[in-house]
Design a protein around this motif. Structure first.
Motif, short mmCIF file in Angstrom:
data_model
loop_
_atom_site.label_atom_id
_atom_site.label_comp_id
_atom_site.label_asym_id
_atom_site.label_seq_id
_atom_site.Cartn_x
_atom_site.Cartn_y
_atom_site.Cartn_z
N ILE A 184 0.84 -1.19 0.00
CA ILE A 184 0.00 0.00 0.00
C ILE A 184 0.88 1.25 0.00
CG2 ILE A 184 -2.06 -0.96 1.09
CD1 ILE A 184 -1.06 0.15 3.77
N LYS A 185 0.31 2.30 -0.57
CA LYS A 185 0.91 3.63 -0.50
C LYS A 185 -0.10 4.51 0.21
CE LYS A 185 2.67 7.43 -3.28
NZ LYS A 185 3.02 7.91 -4.63
N VAL A 186 0.36 5.20 1.26
CA VAL A 186 -0.55 5.98 2.09
C VAL A 186 -0.02 7.40 2.25
CG1 VAL A 186 -1.81 6.02 4.29
CG2 VAL A 186 -0.90 3.85 3.43
N SER A 187 -0.92 8.35 2.19
CA SER A 187 -0.60 9.75 2.49
C SER A 187 -1.42 10.14 3.71
CB SER A 187 -0.96 10.64 1.30
OG SER A 187 -0.80 11.99 1.64
N VAL A 188 -0.73 10.63 4.75
CA VAL A 188 -1.40 11.00 5.99
C VAL A 188 -1.17 12.49 6.22
CG1 VAL A 188 -1.61 10.57 8.47
CG2 VAL A 188 -0.95 8.70 6.94
N ALA A 189 -2.25 13.23 6.45
CA ALA A 189 -2.15 14.67 6.70
C ALA A 189 -2.70 15.00 8.07
CB ALA A 189 -2.92 15.45 5.63
N GLY A 190 -2.15 16.05 8.68
CA GLY A 190 -2.63 16.49 9.99
C GLY A 190 -1.49 17.03 10.82
N ARG A 191 -1.73 17.12 12.13
CA ARG A 191 -0.68 17.57 13.04
C ARG A 191 0.11 16.33 13.45
NH1 ARG A 191 0.57 19.41 18.54
NH2 ARG A 191 -0.84 17.79 19.25
N ILE A 192 1.14 16.04 12.66
CA ILE A 192 1.89 14.80 12.86
C ILE A 192 3.38 15.07 13.02
CG2 ILE A 192 0.26 13.18 11.84
CD1 ILE A 192 1.43 13.63 9.16
N GLN A 193 3.78 16.33 12.97
CA GLN A 193 5.20 16.67 13.19
C GLN A 193 5.42 16.91 14.69
OE1 GLN A 193 7.05 16.29 10.72
NE2 GLN A 193 5.73 16.57 8.96
N ARG A 241 -0.65 12.42 20.80
CA ARG A 241 -0.70 13.85 20.51
C ARG A 241 -0.91 14.18 19.05
NH1 ARG A 241 4.60 14.81 22.43
NH2 ARG A 241 4.52 16.87 21.51
N ALA A 242 -0.99 13.18 18.20
CA ALA A 242 -1.22 13.41 16.77
C ALA A 242 -2.67 13.78 16.52
CB ALA A 242 -0.85 12.18 15.96
N GLU A 243 -2.89 14.63 15.53
CA GLU A 243 -4.25 14.96 15.08
C GLU A 243 -4.32 14.66 13.59
OE1 GLU A 243 -5.14 19.00 16.21
OE2 GLU A 243 -4.49 18.63 18.27
N ILE A 244 -4.90 13.52 13.27
CA ILE A 244 -4.96 13.06 11.89
C ILE A 244 -6.16 13.71 11.21
CG2 ILE A 244 -5.03 11.05 10.36
CD1 ILE A 244 -2.62 11.22 12.40
N GLU A 245 -5.90 14.40 10.09
CA GLU A 245 -6.99 15.06 9.36
C GLU A 245 -7.45 14.24 8.17
OE1 GLU A 245 -5.37 18.88 8.40
OE2 GLU A 245 -5.14 19.42 10.51
N ASP A 246 -6.51 13.55 7.51
CA ASP A 246 -6.87 12.87 6.27
C ASP A 246 -5.91 11.71 6.02
OD1 ASP A 246 -8.46 12.54 4.02
OD2 ASP A 246 -7.19 13.82 2.77
N VAL A 247 -6.46 10.57 5.61
CA VAL A 247 -5.65 9.42 5.24
C VAL A 247 -6.14 8.94 3.88
CG1 VAL A 247 -4.98 7.05 5.81
CG2 VAL A 247 -5.29 8.72 7.64
N ASN A 248 -5.25 9.00 2.89
CA ASN A 248 -5.58 8.49 1.56
C ASN A 248 -4.64 7.33 1.26
OD1 ASN A 248 -7.58 10.43 0.57
ND2 ASN A 248 -5.92 11.89 0.81
N TRP A 249 -5.18 6.24 0.73
CA TRP A 249 -4.33 5.09 0.45
C TRP A 249 -4.81 4.35 -0.78
CZ3 TRP A 249 -5.92 -0.04 0.56
CH2 TRP A 249 -7.21 -0.27 1.06
N GLU A 250 -3.88 3.56 -1.34
CA GLU A 250 -4.20 2.74 -2.50
C GLU A 250 -3.32 1.50 -2.49
OE1 GLU A 250 -3.08 4.71 -6.16
OE2 GLU A 250 -1.32 5.60 -5.23
N TRP A 251 -3.83 0.43 -3.09
CA TRP A 251 -3.01 -0.76 -3.28
C TRP A 251 -2.02 -0.46 -4.39
CZ3 TRP A 251 -3.34 -4.11 0.44
CH2 TRP A 251 -4.55 -4.32 1.10
N ILE A 252 -0.78 -0.88 -4.22
CA ILE A 252 0.23 -0.73 -5.25
C ILE A 252 0.90 -2.09 -5.47
CG2 ILE A 252 0.63 1.73 -4.83
CD1 ILE A 252 3.18 0.91 -3.27
N GLU A 253 1.77 -2.16 -6.46
CA GLU A 253 2.44 -3.43 -6.75
C GLU A 253 3.49 -3.75 -5.69
OE1 GLU A 253 4.88 -5.51 -10.41
OE2 GLU A 253 3.67 -3.74 -10.82
#
Length: 93
Positions: free
Chosen positions: A7-16, A69-81
């Motif tokens: 999988i390839k995932v992009s996670v956005a939010g207060r994660i730094q 302490r993380a605040e996850i706003e968005d998680v987008n993912w897809e199956w990849i090879e």
């Protein structure tokens, strides 16, 4: 043995600055997954993970919750090879 997936995932939010990358690396390693997590821009990280489908689905749930302490706003993912290119799950900088 089950078929390997990826999988390839992009996670956005207060994660730094909240230990998100270390949290994900630890959880992915426990799940027997291989791949990496890295910053993609100021408020996003990218995850590439390979392994058993059930472990990948469990990782997705962990990515959506994160450490305390993380605040996850968005998680987008897809199956990849699945490539088999990774020897462990690492934090890439």
């Amino acid at each position: 043995m089950s078929e390997k997936k990826a999988i390839k995932v992009s996670v956005a939010g207060r994660i730094q600055g909240v230990g998100y990358r270390a949290f994900v690396q630890q959880k992915a390693t426990k799940l027997g997954l291989k791949g990496y997590i890295r910053n993609s821009d100021g408020s996003e990280v990218e995850v590439i993970a390979e392994g058993a489908e059930d472990s990948l689905e469990e990782l997705l749930e962990l990515l959506e919750s994160g450490p305390n302490r993380a605040e996850i706003e968005d998680v987008n993912w897809e199956w990849i090879e699945h490539t088999g290119d990774f020897i462990r799950f690492s934090i890439n900088y």
